[in-house]
Design a protein around this motif. Sequence first.
Motif: not given
Length: 154
Positions: A25-35
Amino acid sequence: MIGEDGEQLGVMSAKEALKLAKEAELDLVKIAPTAVPPVCKIIDYGKYRYELARREKEAKKKQKVIEVKEVRLTPNIEDNDLNTKANAARKFIEKGDKVKVTLRFRGREMSHMATSKVVLDTFAEKLSDIAVVEKAAKLEGRSMMMFLAAKNNK
Protein backbone atom coordinates in the motif's frame (compact mmCIF):
# COMPACT_ATOMS: atom_id res chain seq x y z
CA MET A 1 14.47 -2.37 -7.04
CA ILE A 2 14.75 -1.12 -3.46
CA GLY A 3 12.23 -2.11 -0.80
CA GLU A 4 10.45 0.09 1.72
CA ASP A 5 13.07 -0.51 4.47
CA GLY A 6 15.97 0.17 2.06
CA GLU A 7 16.91 -3.46 1.31
CA GLN A 8 17.86 -4.51 -2.23
CA LEU A 9 15.16 -6.61 -3.91
CA GLY A 10 17.14 -7.15 -7.12
CA VAL A 11 16.23 -6.68 -10.78
CA MET A 12 12.57 -7.36 -11.63
CA SER A 13 9.93 -6.36 -14.16
CA ALA A 14 7.81 -3.25 -13.77
CA LYS A 15 4.66 -5.38 -13.24
CA GLU A 16 6.24 -7.30 -10.37
CA ALA A 17 7.50 -4.06 -8.80
CA LEU A 18 4.03 -2.46 -9.06
CA LYS A 19 2.47 -5.59 -7.52
CA LEU A 20 4.87 -5.42 -4.55
CA ALA A 21 4.12 -1.70 -4.09
CA LYS A 22 0.34 -2.32 -4.16
CA GLU A 23 0.68 -5.11 -1.58
CA ALA A 24 2.58 -2.77 0.73
CA GLU A 25 0.00 0.00 0.00
CA LEU A 26 2.83 2.35 -0.99
CA ASP A 27 4.01 4.06 -4.19
CA LEU A 28 6.60 2.90 -6.72
CA VAL A 29 8.96 5.82 -7.49
CA LYS A 30 11.77 5.90 -10.08
CA ILE A 31 14.82 7.24 -8.26
CA ALA A 32 17.30 6.97 -11.15
CA PRO A 33 15.27 6.71 -14.38
CA THR A 34 18.33 7.14 -16.63
CA ALA A 35 20.22 4.17 -15.14
CA VAL A 36 20.21 0.82 -16.91
CA PRO A 37 18.07 -0.81 -15.55
CA PRO A 38 16.15 2.10 -13.92
CA VAL A 39 16.30 2.16 -10.11
CA CYS A 40 12.91 2.18 -8.37
CA LYS A 41 11.98 2.37 -4.71
CA ILE A 42 8.83 1.54 -2.78
CA ILE A 43 7.98 4.55 -0.58
CA ASP A 44 5.06 6.63 0.63
CA TYR A 45 5.37 9.47 -1.88
CA GLY A 46 3.34 11.96 0.20
CA LYS A 47 5.56 11.37 3.22
CA TYR A 48 8.65 11.63 1.00
CA ARG A 49 7.54 15.01 -0.40
CA TYR A 50 6.73 16.24 3.13
CA GLU A 51 10.19 15.25 4.41
CA LEU A 52 11.83 16.95 1.42
CA ALA A 53 9.88 20.18 2.00
CA ARG A 54 10.72 20.11 5.71
CA ARG A 55 14.44 19.64 4.98
CA GLU A 56 14.40 22.57 2.55
CA LYS A 57 12.60 24.75 5.09
CA GLU A 58 15.19 23.86 7.77
CA ALA A 59 18.05 24.71 5.40
CA LYS A 60 16.40 28.03 4.58
CA LYS A 61 16.11 28.90 8.29
CA LYS A 62 19.83 28.35 8.81
CA GLN A 63 20.80 30.66 5.93
CA LYS A 64 22.09 34.14 6.71
CA VAL A 65 20.69 36.77 4.39
CA ILE A 66 23.25 39.50 3.82
CA GLU A 67 21.66 42.89 3.39
CA VAL A 68 23.28 45.97 1.89
CA LYS A 69 22.88 49.01 4.13
CA GLU A 70 23.55 52.49 2.79
CA VAL A 71 25.42 55.35 4.46
CA ARG A 72 25.19 58.71 2.66
CA LEU A 73 27.90 61.34 2.93
CA THR A 74 28.49 64.79 1.47
CA PRO A 75 31.86 66.15 0.24
CA ASN A 76 32.06 68.86 2.92
CA ILE A 77 31.25 66.61 5.91
CA GLU A 78 32.82 67.50 9.26
CA ASP A 79 34.97 65.07 11.27
CA ASN A 80 32.40 64.45 14.02
CA ASP A 81 29.66 63.75 11.48
CA LEU A 82 32.00 61.40 9.64
CA ASN A 83 32.74 59.58 12.91
CA THR A 84 29.01 59.23 13.61
CA LYS A 85 28.38 57.77 10.15
CA ALA A 86 31.40 55.45 10.57
CA ASN A 87 30.00 54.17 13.88
CA ALA A 88 26.65 53.45 12.21
CA ALA A 89 28.43 51.57 9.42
CA ARG A 90 30.49 49.68 12.03
CA LYS A 91 27.26 48.40 13.65
CA PHE A 92 25.94 47.24 10.27
CA ILE A 93 29.18 45.41 9.47
CA GLU A 94 29.34 43.77 12.90
CA LYS A 95 25.78 42.53 12.34
CA GLY A 96 27.00 40.84 9.15
CA ASP A 97 25.63 43.24 6.56
CA LYS A 98 27.51 44.94 3.74
CA VAL A 99 27.67 48.72 3.63
CA LYS A 100 27.27 50.90 0.56
CA VAL A 101 28.90 54.29 1.17
CA THR A 102 27.51 56.99 -1.13
CA LEU A 103 29.08 60.42 -1.52
CA ARG A 104 26.39 62.69 -3.02
CA PHE A 105 27.32 65.78 -5.04
CA ARG A 106 24.97 68.75 -5.43
CA GLY A 107 25.38 71.90 -7.50
CA ARG A 108 28.88 73.37 -7.39
CA GLU A 109 30.20 70.34 -5.49
CA MET A 110 30.36 68.59 -8.87
CA SER A 111 33.47 70.60 -9.83
CA HIS A 112 35.43 69.24 -6.82
CA MET A 113 34.82 65.51 -7.36
CA ALA A 114 38.51 64.59 -7.59
CA THR A 115 39.37 66.08 -4.20
CA SER A 116 36.27 64.57 -2.57
CA LYS A 117 37.49 60.98 -2.98
CA VAL A 118 39.56 61.64 0.16
CA VAL A 119 36.31 61.57 2.20
CA LEU A 120 35.60 57.98 1.09
CA ASP A 121 39.21 56.94 1.70
CA THR A 122 39.08 58.40 5.23
CA PHE A 123 35.78 56.58 5.86
CA ALA A 124 37.28 53.25 4.72
CA GLU A 125 40.37 53.88 6.88
CA LYS A 126 38.22 54.43 9.99
CA LEU A 127 36.65 50.98 9.45
CA SER A 128 39.81 49.22 8.25
CA ASP A 129 40.06 47.17 11.48
CA ILE A 130 36.79 45.29 10.78
CA ALA A 131 36.05 45.92 7.10
CA VAL A 132 37.63 45.70 3.67
CA VAL A 133 36.76 47.67 0.56
CA GLU A 134 34.82 45.21 -1.59
CA LYS A 135 34.34 47.62 -4.50
CA ALA A 136 36.55 50.69 -4.76
CA ALA A 137 35.09 54.19 -5.08
CA LYS A 138 33.42 54.60 -8.46
CA LEU A 139 31.70 57.64 -9.91
CA GLU A 140 28.12 57.11 -11.12
CA GLY A 141 26.26 60.22 -12.19
CA ARG A 142 26.08 62.69 -9.30
CA SER A 143 27.37 60.26 -6.68
CA MET A 144 30.49 58.30 -5.86
CA MET A 145 29.96 54.83 -4.38
CA MET A 146 32.07 52.34 -2.48
CA PHE A 147 31.13 48.98 -0.92
CA LEU A 148 32.51 47.70 2.39
CA ALA A 149 32.26 44.14 3.69
CA ALA A 150 33.37 42.43 6.89
CA LYS A 151 36.92 41.07 7.07
CA ASN A 152 37.24 37.31 7.15
CA ASN A 153 39.45 36.63 10.16
CA LYS A 154 40.58 33.01 9.92
